[in-house]
Write an enzyme that holds these catalytic residues in place. Sequence first.
Site, mmCIF file in Angstrom:
data_model
loop_
_atom_site.group_PDB
_atom_site.id
_atom_site.type_symbol
_atom_site.label_atom_id
_atom_site.label_comp_id
_atom_site.label_asym_id
_atom_site.label_seq_id
_atom_site.Cartn_x
_atom_site.Cartn_y
_atom_site.Cartn_z
ATOM 1 N N SER A 199 46.160 19.725 65.159
ATOM 2 C CA SER A 199 46.492 19.241 66.362
ATOM 3 C C SER A 199 45.652 20.056 67.531
ATOM 4 C CB SER A 199 47.996 19.625 66.692
ATOM 5 O OG SER A 199 48.844 18.531 65.859
ATOM 6 N N HIS A 245 48.226 23.132 70.764
ATOM 7 C CA HIS A 245 47.964 21.978 71.816
ATOM 8 C C HIS A 245 47.120 22.589 72.781
ATOM 9 C CE1 HIS A 245 50.773 19.095 69.873
ATOM 10 N NE2 HIS A 245 50.459 19.863 68.972
#
Length: 294
Positions: A199, A245
């Site tokens: 991610s 993220h």
Amino acid sequence: MDQPAGSPQDAQSLPVCYRHPDRETGIRCTRCERPICPQCMVSASVGFQCPDCVRGGSGTGHAPSASQPRTIAGGTITADPRLLTKILIGINVAVFIAVQTSTSLVNDLFLIGAWPPAPFQPTQGVADGEWWRLVTSMFAHEAIWHIAFNMLSLWWLGGPLEAALGRARYLALYFCSGLAGSALTYLLAAPTTASLGASGAIFGLFGATAVLMRRLQYDMRPIIALLVINLIITFSWSNIAWQAHIGGLVAGLVIGYAMVHAPRERRALVQYGTCALVLAAVVLTTVLRTLQLT
């Protein structure tokens, strides 16, 4: 006293051929300006060129690489613009299959700061010297939905970015973004919390895609809407390492801006220098967090 033409003094002032030092000549290569004798002269559209310039160039006066088509970031255009994206997906899928085959393997791949928790002495984790987890966690997935979502995003974002940046710059963006996500997770998350997944690198691709679309003056509403949805999911769902993220996104924005806005005359220096600064920040963050935990 003036000397007549063709006198010994005039002959002594003539340079010698760079390939045949015993031969005097008054002719120079039109590209490198080295003196060349009649045996070394190669006729060109204008004047003569030396054999080295003929072999090393296209005859236009520029290096061979200067005539190659380039991407907006200065990368070389290739026949398969998605090759690295396919390889990265293949690595992720291979690691996923390996993890499913050997459930204990994931214990050596995921990112964790220190385990077991205090007051016990850590025997596992980045703080215990297992720095490779910052990298291996970028390719490890346990749940099928997790890898499916990340690989779809990688295919959708990675292909156009690889084509726009070129392979070397695209790979630098991917790894720097992923490492930035791992480093921020290591810094801010609880040291006993395990995390894994691509991610961080994916969000780096999101950031770079937004910068590229703005540079090309494309409609940015689709990428902004998709990014907002992903950020809402990031902070709404539990068991998501939001630090990865955000770290990847910030790195992707910074590196993406350097990739597509670097001045042409210092393009490589600015692009790879920015990647080096991001990596330096990753190393510094990791070292400081390790000192804090130990």
